[in-house]
Write a protein that holds these residues in place. Structure first.
Motif, PDB file in Angstrom:
ATOM      1  N   TYR A 281      84.564  88.883  13.175  1.00  0.00           N
ATOM      2  CA  TYR A 281      84.689  87.686  12.343  1.00  0.00           C
ATOM      3  C   TYR A 281      84.482  88.059  10.879  1.00  0.00           C
TER       4      TYR A 281
ATOM      5  N   GLU B   4      77.440  74.818   5.042  1.00  0.00           N
ATOM      6  CA  GLU B   4      77.101  75.509   6.285  1.00  0.00           C
ATOM      7  C   GLU B   4      75.597  75.727   6.384  1.00  0.00           C
TER       8      GLU B   4
ATOM      9  N   LYS C  52      73.613  72.751   7.790  1.00  0.00           N
ATOM     10  CA  LYS C  52      73.621  72.650   9.248  1.00  0.00           C
ATOM     11  C   LYS C  52      72.645  73.655   9.857  1.00  0.00           C
TER      12      LYS C  52
ATOM     13  N   ARG D  42      76.564  85.345  13.482  1.00  0.00           N
ATOM     14  CA  ARG D  42      77.791  84.634  13.784  1.00  0.00           C
ATOM     15  C   ARG D  42      78.587  85.416  14.828  1.00  0.00           C
ATOM     16  N   SER D  43      79.044  84.701  15.826  1.00  0.00           N
ATOM     17  CA  SER D  43      79.834  85.315  16.890  1.00  0.00           C
ATOM     18  C   SER D  43      81.307  85.367  16.472  1.00  0.00           C
TER      19      SER D  43
ATOM     20  N   ASP E 118      83.817  83.780  17.372  1.00  0.00           N
ATOM     21  CA  ASP E 118      84.483  82.478  17.239  1.00  0.00           C
ATOM     22  C   ASP E 118      83.994  81.695  16.022  1.00  0.00           C
ATOM     23  N   GLY E 119      83.114  82.274  15.230  1.00  0.00           N
ATOM     24  CA  GLY E 119      82.655  81.636  14.014  1.00  0.00           C
ATOM     25  C   GLY E 119      81.397  80.807  14.162  1.00  0.00           C
ATOM     26  N   ASN E 120      80.886  80.651  15.378  1.00  0.00           N
ATOM     27  CA  ASN E 120      79.671  79.861  15.601  1.00  0.00           C
ATOM     28  C   ASN E 120      78.424  80.663  15.243  1.00  0.00           C
ATOM     29  N   ILE E 121      77.392  79.937  14.790  1.00  0.00           N
ATOM     30  CA  ILE E 121      76.106  80.553  14.479  1.00  0.00           C
ATOM     31  C   ILE E 121      75.219  80.467  15.712  1.00  0.00           C
ATOM     32  N   TRP E 122      74.624  81.605  16.080  1.00  0.00           N
ATOM     33  CA  TRP E 122      73.748  81.679  17.249  1.00  0.00           C
ATOM     34  C   TRP E 122      72.374  82.169  16.822  1.00  0.00           C
TER      35      TRP E 122
ATOM     36  N   LEU F  35      71.554  74.437  16.877  1.00  0.00           N
ATOM     37  CA  LEU F  35      71.917  75.857  16.907  1.00  0.00           C
ATOM     38  C   LEU F  35      71.713  76.375  18.326  1.00  0.00           C
TER      39      LEU F  35
END
Length: 850
Positions: free
Chosen positions: A21, A94, A97, A163-164, A166-170, A353
């Motif tokens: 990413y 961002e 969030k 960030r993975s 797919d753009g999601n924050i983990w 999250l």
């Protein structure tokens, strides 16, 4: 915002190698707006200037002593902190969030913590398996049932996020035991702002100061209610800890005492700090010592890092800890699969999250899934084990290793979890002059505030050391980045909270901790020992070099005396005092070089340099930035002098050493604001000067060596004690023994005279705290007064009378010997009075036995 030709050139190595990413470009290949502003300033600076600035940045970090101790690394504590000059940029929308998710998570973990050590509803209602908690090394049964007097049990919280693809924050990890990194974040920001001010003028970067203001207020608020001016300390494992720089940095930044376990003690159900003024109560402890090491009485019995009896004081509610003992249970990765159910139970909220997909092997179905898919997962133990790695990338294992891992999991499945393996996002990084992609992980920091949590508007970003590396860790050689939260509007300077605008002096004494005082005392002693030894060694070398081709017997005699005095002066026997070793006198350079370079030679210059650096590092929170810069430059210069066999370079090195010590001593007078700290440091100097002055007098001038040699002895003596110019200005005549003694023993206007040094010590000792009756003299005060009296009543005429047969000044030698004995006892009495805190023994029963 499509890339222009210049931007494509700047980021060509990043774009071509970026495998995951992309933090720089969107799906259409356009640069994100928050990166655009950075790029414009970068183009204005140009490649060459940016490269030069990066060199200044790394040098600044080195001079400031910013270190991270990588265990097993040959450089040890000297390893400089690595900072990438390209920051990690995050858009404010961002961040909002992420910030909300982090606050929610901190609140949830706080509820879990209180429940685990309180009502245990989660286990009783089957939401959490008991094995997951009670088999974890971080669960402390001794802490069960301790009431929480503050609204939050979890005061400080930190989380690693990434960030993975797919753009999601983990959320990857929760840090609750003793979260570290906030000090490094502040240092990163300070260094970047100093080296790259243009970026901060153009890019709208949020500040970090609000977090630290809230941290100060929170620490004050969690103190026992009886104290409105709490005594706060930061408990560190000591200088050998990997993040010791941060411990000293934060203690200095927050204005609190940095202490080790043996600086504290428990008495009468309170925690006390040992100071030079006696014992003072401690109200709040920020701990950087792991849970089980904090109380050897109830927890790990062989720990030397904690405070015996600390848990009992906590139970009594007489001290607050940030964070409380037992918090490491929240770092249990086995909790991750259960967090959503726990959130539903406590708050009914969905997690903002999410955590990585995780399977705890203590459940049959999850165990089967992990074993069936082992080669594609990351396997983690539920607690970190010093002997083995807590995370294993199973995809990198061979077939035999996979089989062995599978057997380990089957034996104790409740100790393991399986996690989805993801490739972190990549961010532009400055690597060897090129902008290349590196995997990135961001650590956030939160502090309890008024029933909620406040997150630092930034944090500690870390990147992998290699583009292909899956592991992001400082211990694995990773680099750090300053983290910029980019606001849509220009940020204003934060207004100081009302309680910080008009600071009041603490009502408690805030006296110097005893260990700190002792180290400052020895810094003073070593500083003057180094300075005096270097000056005398330089004088001896210059005398030897000054002899021409025609050498008289008097020259040889004078050289022999000067060399013998060098051994007496440095206390490096037998050295030049071994009369049987004729070779060492005829060729003294091997011994001189050894005295200069051998770090194992007790009394030698390099040994003393090693000792002052060790003592200075133990109290590094007391040094100003300029003072520490001198120390680091001083240390670096010595490390570069591994071999030195040139006389000219030797004198040059001694000159540099003398200059560094003079600068260090001078800056201390300006920078050490704590009065008692300066008094003890300068007392150490004055004691050392006095003893060395007496030693040199006895080594050089206690015998009449004849007119020519005697003149050389007196000139060397005055020169080594920075008094030759003073002598010529005061007496305007050739050097004579009576005048030398008058100037160096009795002239109070000469700052290098013995009487001046002793009178200064007397004043310093009067200003130190009184441990008993304020009108009663301590023994070290009595000793100095005795020495001053003996010196003042000495018969000057008798002192310069030499024995007709032996040519010795016996009366002078007797006076100096007596003074040396008295002054040598002073450091012991100072140590006994201010640095030792042995408790008096109480007999529990009486006996009639004779």
């Amino acid at each position: 915002m499509p890339l222009g030709n210049t931007e494509e050139t700047i980021f060509k190595n990043y774009i071509s190698k970026q495998p995951s990413y992309n933090e720089l470009l969107d799906e259409d290949g356009n640069m994100y707006p928050h990166w655009k502003e950075f790029s414009e300033v970068y183009k204005t600076l140009g490649y060459e200037e940016f490269l030069n600035r990066n060199q200044y940045l790394q040098k600044l970090l080195q001079e400031n002593g910013v270190t991270y101790n990588v265990y097993g690394d040959p450089t040890g504590q000297s390893r400089t902190w690595n900072l990438d000059p390209i920051p990690f940029l995050m858009d404010n929308k961002e961040w909002k969030k992420i910030e909300s998710g982090l606050k929610q998570r901190a609140h949830l973990l706080d509820l879990i913590f209180k429940d685990i050590y309180g009502e245990n509803k989660l286990i009783k209602n089957g939401i959490l398996p008991a094995e997951l908690i009670y088999n974890h090394a971080g669960y402390l049964r001794e802490c069960a049932g301790i009431p929480f007097k503050n609204r939050h049990g979890l005061i400080l919280y930190s989380a690693d996020v990434a960030r993975s693809p797919d753009g999601n924050i983990w959320v990857l990890n929760d840090r609750t035991q003793a979260p570290s990194g906030s000090g490094y974040s502040q240092e990163n920001r300070a260094a970047m702002a100093r080296i790259f001010p243009e970026f901060f003028n153009e890019v709208k970067v949020k500040r970090l100061s609000s977090y630290f203001n809230s941290l100060r207020n929170t620490l004050n608020s969690i103190a026992p209610a009886t104290n409105t001016q709490p005594r706060i300390v930061l408990l560190t494992p000591g200088p050998r800890n990997e993040t010791y720089f941060e411990h000293s940095y934060l203690s200095s930044y927050l204005g609190i005492s940095l202490v080790q376990g043996d600086d504290l003690m428990v008495k009468d159900n309170y925690v006390w700090i040992k100071t030079i003024a006696g014992l003072e109560k401690v109200d709040v402890i920020i701990r950087r010592v792991d849970d089980i090491y904090c109380d050897p009485l109830e927890l790990k019995e062989d720990s030397q890092l904690g405070v015996p009896g600390l848990l009992q004081v906590i139970r009594a509610g007489n001290v607050s800890l940030a964070n409380p003992l037992g918090c490491s249970i929240l770092e249990n990765p086995g909790l991750l699969p259960f967090l959503q159910n726990i959130s539903n139970y406590f708050t009914g909220e969905e997690l903002i999250l999410p955590t990585l997909a995780s399977w705890w092997c203590g459940q049959p179905r999850e165990l089967k899934y992990v074993l069936d898919n082992l080669s594609s997962l990351v396997i983690r133990r539920i607690y970190r084990d010093m002997a083995t790695s807590s995370s294993i990338d199973a995809s990198s294992l061979s077939s035999p290793a996979l089989k062995e891992l599978k057997n380990q999991i089957k034996m104790k499945p409740y100790l393991y979890i399986g996690q989805e393996k993801i490739l972190f996002s990549s961010v532009p990084s400055y690597i060897n002059g090129n902008i290349e992609p590196r995997n990135v992980m961001f650590r956030s920091f939160l502090v309890s505030k008024n029933g909620s949590y406040e997150a630092m508007a930034g944090g500690l970003t870390r990147i992998s050391s290699d583009a292909k590396s899956f592991i992001i860790s400082n211990q694995a050689g990773g680099l750090s980045k300053d983290t910029w939260i980019i606001s849509s509007e220009k940020t204003r300077s934060e207004e100081a909270p009302k309680d910080l605008q008009q600071p009041q002096r603490h009502q408690y004494n805030d006296a110097l901790p005893s260990r700190t005082a002792e180290n400052l005392f020895w810094v003073g002693r070593y500083a003057d020992r180094i300075l005096a030894n270097a000056r005398y060694m330089r004088a001896v070398i210059q005398y030897i070099n000054s002899k021409g081709g025609f050498i008289t017997d008097q020259d040889n005699h004078a050289e022999k005396i000067l060399l013998s005095a060098l051994t007496h002066y440095t206390f490096t026997y037998p050295g030049f005092t071994d009369e049987k070793n004729i070779e060492i006198i005829q060729n003294p350079w091997t011994e001189i070089y050894d005295l200069f370079m051998n770090v194992d030679r007790i009394g030698g210059l390099r040994y003393n340099v090693h000792m002052i650096l060790r003592s200075a590092d133990a109290v590094r929170d007391y040094w100003s930035a300029d003072t520490w810069r001198i120390l680091k430059s001083f240390e670096e210069n010595w490390q570069n002098q591994q071999t030195l066999k040139n006389r000219h370079k030797l004198i040059s090195s001694l000159d540099n050493l003398i200059t560094s010590m003079v600068a260090f001593i001078g800056l201390n007078r300006e920078s050490i604001s704590r009065e008692h700290g300066w008094l003890l440091l300068d007392s150490g100097r004055k004691i050392e000067q006095s003893l060395l002055l007496i030693t040199m007098l006895r080594s050089l001038l206690i015998e009449d060596h004849g007119a020519s040699s005697q003149y050389d002895m007196m000139e060397t003596f005055l020169s080594s004690n920075e008094s030759l110019v003073n002598y010529r200005y005061s007496y305007k005549t050739h050097i004579q023994m009576p005048l030398v003694l008058e100037l160096m023993l009795f002239d109070n206007h000469n700052p290098h005279s013995l009487i001046h040094l002793l009178e200064k010590l007397k004043v310093h000792f009067e200003d130190l705290p009184k441990r008993t009756n304020v009108h009663e003299l301590h023994l070290h005060e009595k000793l100095i007064i005795e020495a001053i009296t003996i010196l003042k009543i000495a018969n000057k005429k008798i002192l310069i009378e030499s024995d007709p047969e032996t040519k010795e000044y016996k009366h002078l030698d007797g006076l100096l010997s007596k003074l040396h004995t008295i002054i040598s006892s002073v450091p012991f009495e100072i140590s006994r009075t201010f640095f030792k805190h042995a408790q008096s023994q109480k007999q529990l029963f009486s006996s009639d036995l004779a």
